[in-house]
Each structure stands twice: as C-alpha cells, then as structure tokens.
Design an enzyme around this catalytic site. Structure first.
Site: not given
Ligand code: IVH
Length: 700
Positions: A40, A90, A123, A142, A424, A427, A442
């Site tokens: 920075d 979840l 993912d 989120r 290497c 060479c 190298c």
């Molecule tokens: S449902 C209250 N469905 O997994 C239920 N989540 O650990 C809300 N994710 O933050 C989530 N695929 O980013 C749901 N088919 C799916 C999902 C999904 C990926 C992610 C989501 C959530 C995380 C939960």
C-alpha cells in the site's frame, strides 16, 4: 498532434503517462485480481508522485487519470446490507451413519410421512437476490450471515441471472438464494492467462507466481464478485444456480414446487435435483453423483438434503446455526492408489524446475492420471518418496492432482530414496536454489533449450516484437529442428525454408495427443512478412523482447529513454545503470550479466545488421499513442507528406505497416497514382480504403 514547447514538459508527459499506466495496473491487480503486487505504501508513493506532477503541469493531466478516481468508484467499498432472513449454513455429514442419524432425528420430530429433496452442493459463493415487481433490485453476499455486501452491479453481469422475470405469478416482493460460481474451463483459461501476465512482468519467481495464482474456481469466483469495477467482472464470466425461495406469503406448499416455479420465472435452477421418499433414495442419489459429479462443468463438494414440505420445515425449526430440516453430505476428495514409476524434472521458460511424479496410469475423478506435480524439493522430502513407491493421489478443489501420501507398508526392500537431482535435465548445468526460495533454477538462461525456446516465445509475443503469425509452438519447432538457434536467426529465415515444414504440436500433459501439421503457402508468407515488419518495432519493445531478467515493459522504456541506444546500455557500468531512478542493483546486475555473455553480444550485432531498431527514434514533439493498436495499414500512392512520415505516424500511434494486400490488412491508405491492381484486390477483399485526411482524423 500535440507539440510540446520544452523538453521539461515532454519529460513530464512521459512520466505522467508512465505513472498512470503503472497505477492502473496496480489497481487492476488489487481490485480486479484481488492480488496486489506492491505494498500500500509503494502504491501511495506512486499516486502521490502523479498528484504532484499533475499539480505542476495541470494541462498534462489525462482525462482518465487514476487521481480523478480517488474517492470515486475505485476506492469505494460495498454498502453493507442486513439480511431480512439470516443466511444460515448447513450442518455437515460425511458418512451414511451420520445421515441415518439425521433421518432418525427428523422422524422423531415429525413422524414418518415426509419427503426429501436432494440437490447438488455447488462450490461457490452464496448470494441473496431481491426482486420487486419482477425486477432485480439487489444482490447481497452472505457476509457473516446477518449482513453482507451489496454487489448488485457485479451480479448484473451474470447472464443467467434475470434482471426482469417472466410470467405473472411471481410474488410482488421476494428473495431468492443461490450460488455464484465459475465453470472449470473458464477458471483454467483465465488462470493460465493470469500466469502469462505474471510471467511477463519478469519480476516474480516461480514460487511467487504459484502463490499468486488462484487456487480453484471458487477462489477465482470470490475474487471476481468482490471487484469494485463491474466492467472487469463482466470480463470474467460467472454463472449462478438458484436454490431457495423466501417469500412472506408462500407461493407453494413445498420446496420442490418452488424450484419449478422459480424456473418458470426465468431463474436458472440446476437440472440435477430429485424428490426422494426415504433415506435410501437419498443415499442412492449421493452414490450416483459421487462419480457423475466429475462430468459436470462446475465443481460441487457434496449433496444438500432438504425436507420438502414448508410446514414440516417450520415444525423442525433451527438450531443456533443451522436449519434442522436440511443437512449437507460432503464428498471426500477423490483418491486413487497407484505406483510411482519415476520422477522427472521439467524446466520452465524462466529456468524454474518442477519435479514431476510419473505414475502408472490410474482413473481419478473422471480422468486418467499419469503425472502429478511434486512442486519442489521440500515436497519431495516431506513425502520421503522411494523408488516404486505405492502412492495416494488426490484431486481436491485444485485441477492438478497431487500425491498426498505414501503407503510405506507396500514399500519394497532395498529401494533407494529419491534424491532431488543436482543438474539440469536439459543442459546438465548445476541447479541453484536461492536463499529463502523453495524452487531450484537452472542458471544457464542463454544455452538451456527450454529457456531458449521460452526467450523466443517472449521475443515474438504481442507486447515485444508482435510477430503474431509466429505462434510459440512454431518458433519452438523451428528451434527443435535446428532451423534457428536464437531469436536473431528468425531474420535469416527464407520462405522456401519454412514452406511445407512439418510442425509437431504437443499436449503438455498427454504425449499421446501430439499432432503434426505442415506450414502452407499462406502461413509461410505471413510468417516471413510478420518477421520483416517487426523490424519497425520501436527500440524499447526490442529491448523488452530481448528477455533480460527483470527487464519488463516499464523498465525497458526507462532504459531506452535514458540511454537512447543499445550501445550505451551495453557499455554502461553496473553502477551507472543502478543509478537510474527506480532501476536499482538487481536489474543492473541482470543487464550487465546479459551483455557479458559473448553470445548475447553477437546476437545483438546480428539484430543490428538486420536493421532492427536499436536506438530511440523519439522526436521532440511527437506524441506516442495506442490509438491504432492492433490495426494494420498499407500505404500506397503519393501523399502531401512523404510515405516514410506516414508510416512513422502509423507506428508511433501503435499501428503496424504491412507489405501487401491480404486479408490481414485493415486499412489501405490510398494516395494519388496508386496502382489499380492493389485497389482492385483491396476492394475484392472488402478492405477499408481511406484517404490521407481520413487517416489523420483517426489519430487526432
Ligand atoms: S441451501 C438454510 N442448497 O452451502 C439453507 N445451500 O453450508 C441454505 N450451498 O451457504 C442453504 N449448494 O452457499 C443450499 N443446493 C444448495 C447449495 C447450498 C451450495 C452452499 C450455500 C450455503 C452453504 C451451506
């Protein structure tokens, strides 16, 4: 054209332009790539220098100067928005027993009559979209679950997210949640481009490059969604699947029906979801996607299981962190067991050595794996690899498989430990490992074949000599068959020598995929023409093209401006070079080392003989621009100014002069007494024909 009244102003202008482009680049690295390349403090110093200069020469300030954006779009943060419904995570399960426990808990609470919906667990990054009267009004990340960033403008660049909904049965106001992600292919392509960009800077070691590259598609998608400039987001295609609807007045009884409705309003819902009537159906879904997931164009890391009926969801409720009506099942990273056949060593274009494990081919995550990167000597040591070892190979979020462990019980007696090689493989020069670096190099830059090829590829690349008719593979092939020994030899090539030449193209990871093609008349002509026109490339780009370590574009410009020609640079002492503002000892060391090598000096002499620009041609009062970048011109006939001046104007504005009418030509500048044949050919090929005045309008 702008004429500067004094040398001082010209210098100021060059410095201002240079600072602007440096700052823009750092902004890009910081905001766009989420990968700053300077501190920075260093950034502020550059910016303050520019602010000072612009104060001193206010009329030289560029209209899009980065100083004008301070406090504007590039430094603003996202607005924080509180979620109406918290964005929960979840609970995770990893095996059948955990999942049956989950099923038992539900049965205890609501009895046996219920259904599940199984979905993929994408993912990426969770996103919450708000719609009012069918219009997208807000997109929020989120964040910490209770509040997130307003990234509406960025999300609007995602083509699969509707700005306006279809139909008329959607609620007036509702939220829908889903996942933003990047497809695997997009990730690989953009990351490879990013690698090239980092390599071209000529300042990063291989270790630093590996650190800076994005590790997986989620990483890249996350960096992208957080960028401040949505025009940049648009250049890095993201995608999204929606998976959960929140409306105050429920539009349906079940989650499954909501998904169908969301689809009908224009949302992209994944095709891969299923209604299941019991936990065994759920387990079958999980089992199916354990393999099938590898055929998807995007990454998933598990399966999400949700109780379908909304009233039952309400009955089940929430714990502090998770809903009780849903859970995720996480897949383990795909692992395979195979045998180590041998360790080989790859030499990169910068001399960086990568040890590679050659394996007995094995199926893993939908592909046949034959090799795995061993990264560096430390990794080899950590794994304590021995000849013929049985190894575990894993493909996690990363695209390249890696060895995660050795089955030492299967190790044969009397096998040798694998020792990192000292020389290497190309060479035979002794490898070096610099203090604090994980990678071996190298040091024989000018005589080690992959490094020579690397230097040639750099020489012909767009920002250097811009010989675009000559791809990296073609130069490499010319070298391998002995047609050229250095890039200077390109200028000796004759049309007859390359016509019908057979070129082998290979797949880095799969030798069996190498193909042969031969150079046809047209491409042979283009190659020869491209080489010839590259002789007009200005000195600073030739200097950059020489491929001297740490002499990137900006340094090359500075050196060219300071020393005016190659002879002055070659005869300068290390101290004289290091004394130049912002050059320093390291660059000076690399420069003097390069010119101390007789072969390099001979190569420069050859370039001189062939008429490349090895001295600056900047005239006081001539302003360079890139207004014509990427455009080709042919000047034909007589004009009010000399033809040479016209050609020079094309070059100083970033355009290229080419020798004949072909489909590669963009503009024919037609003067008096122009040959009728050329005109006819240009007309036939639909080439834009312009007058001298039209041309001057283009650059002024
Ligand atoms: S449902 C209250 N469905 O997994 C239920 N989540 O650990 C809300 N994710 O933050 C989530 N695929 O980013 C749901 N088919 C799916 C999902 C999904 C990926 C992610 C989501 C959530 C995380 C939960």
């Amino acid at each position: 054209m702008h004429l500067f009244s004094s040398m001082n102003e010209l210098e100021a202008k060059i410095l201002i332009d240079d600072l602007c482009s440096q700052i823009e680049k750092h902004n890009y690295n910081y905001y766009t790539l989420s990968n700053p390349s300077i501190s920075d403090l260093e950034f502020d110093q550059l910016l303050n220098r520019l602010i000072d200069l612009e104060k001193q020469f206010p009329h030289l300030q560029n209209s899009n100067s980065p100083t004008l954006k301070v406090g504007g779009s590039i430094t603003k943060d996202f607005e924080t928005v509180k979620h109406k419904y918290p964005m929960l995570s979840l609970g995770n399960t990893y095996n059948e027993a955990d999942l049956r426990d989950f099923d038992d808990r539900i049965k205890k609470a609501i009895g046996n009559s219920f259904e599940y919906v199984c979905e993929l667990k994408f993912d990426g990054l969770a996103i919450s979209l708000s719609y009012k009267n069918g219009k997208l009004i807000r997109a929020v990340t989120r964040g910490d679950g209770t509040q997130g960033d307003d990234v509406t403008n960025n999300v609007k660049t995602i083509k699969s997210i509707p700005h306006q909904l279809k139909g008329n049965d959607y609620p007036n106001s509702f939220e829908i949640r889903g996942e933003v992600f990047m497809h695997k292919k997009t990730f690989e392509k953009l990351n490879a481009e990013y690698r090239k960009e980092l390599e071209d800077k000529e300042v990063y070691t291989e270790t630093q490059i590996l650190e800076r590259l994005y590790k997986n598609p989620r990483n890249f998608a996350s960096g992208t969604l957080k960028m401040q400039d949505s025009r940049e987001v648009a250049k890095r295609p993201l995608d999204a699947f929606l998976y959960f609807l929140y409306a105050d007045n429920k539009v349906s009884e079940t989650h499954f029906e909501s998904l169908k409705l969301a689809e009908s309003w224009g949302f992209q819902v994944s095709d891969h979801y299923k209604l299941c009537s019991n936990i065994d159906d759920v387990l079958a879904f999980i089992k199916y996607y354990e393999t099938a997931r590898h055929d998807l164009s995007y990454e998933i890391d598990g399966i999400v299981i949700k109780v379908n009926n909304y009233l039952q969801q309400e009955d089940l409720g929430f714990t502090a962190k998770n809903p009780r009506w849903a859970i995720s099942y996480k897949y383990k990273a795909a692992t395979a067991v195979t045998k180590l056949e041998k360790v080989t060593y790859q030499v990169g274009r910068t001399g960086a050595i990568t040890p590679v494990a050659n394996l007995t081919p094995v199926q893993l995550a939908g592909t046949t794996v034959k090799r795995a990167s061993l990264y560096n000597a430390d990794e080899l040591e950590r794994l304590d690899l021995h000849e013929n070892d049985t190894v575990f190979v894993e493909k996690g979020g990363e695209i390249i498989p890696k060895i995660v462990g050795v089955d030492t019980e299967k190790r044969l007696a009397d096998v040798q430990k694998i020792i990192y090689q000292t020389h290497c493989p190309e060479c035979n020069t002794e490898l070096i490992r610099k203090e604090g670096e994980a990678i071996h190099y190298c040091p024989n830059a000018s005589h080690c074949p992959p490094q020579i090829i690397g230097a040639m590829e750099h020489f012909v690349s767009r920002k250097a000599m811009n010989i675009d008719s000559l791809g990296g593979e073609t130069v490499a092939a010319f070298y391998k068959i002995g047609l050229i020994k250095t890039y200077a030899d390109l200028y000796d090539l004759k049309y007859e020598q390359i016509l019908n030449l057979s070129i082998e193209t290979s797949d880095d990871l799969d030798d069996s995929k190498s193909k042969k093609r031969s150079i046809k008349e047209k491409s042979a002509l283009n190659i020869i023409e491209g080489i010839a026109t590259s002789k007009a490339v200005p000195f600073e780009r030739v200097l950059f093209g020489l491929g001297i370590r740490m002499v990137g574009e900006t340094v090359a410009k500075k050196l060219a401006k300071h020393f005016q020609n190659i002879d002055n640079i070659m005869t300068a002492t290390k101290e004289q070079i290091a004394d130049i503002y912002e050059i320093g000892d390291k660059i000076a060391e690399h420069l003097t080392q390069f010119f101390a090598d007789k072969d390099n000096v001979q190569m420069i002499e050859k370039l001189k003989v062939h008429g490349l620009k090895l001295a600056i041609e900047e005239e006081v009062g001539v302003e360079r621009s890139n207004k014509l970048e990427g455009k080709t011109f042919l000047v034909s006939g007589t004009f009010t100014m000399s033809r040479d001046d016209l050609k020079k104007l094309i070059e100083v504005n970033g355009g290229r002069n080419i020798a004949g009418v072909s489909k590669n030509l963009n503009y024919l500048i037609a003067g008096d007494k122009m040959g009728p044949e050329k005109l006819k050919k240009a007309t036939d090929l639909n080439i834009t024909i312009i007058s001298e005045q039209d041309f001057l309008n283009m650059i002024n």
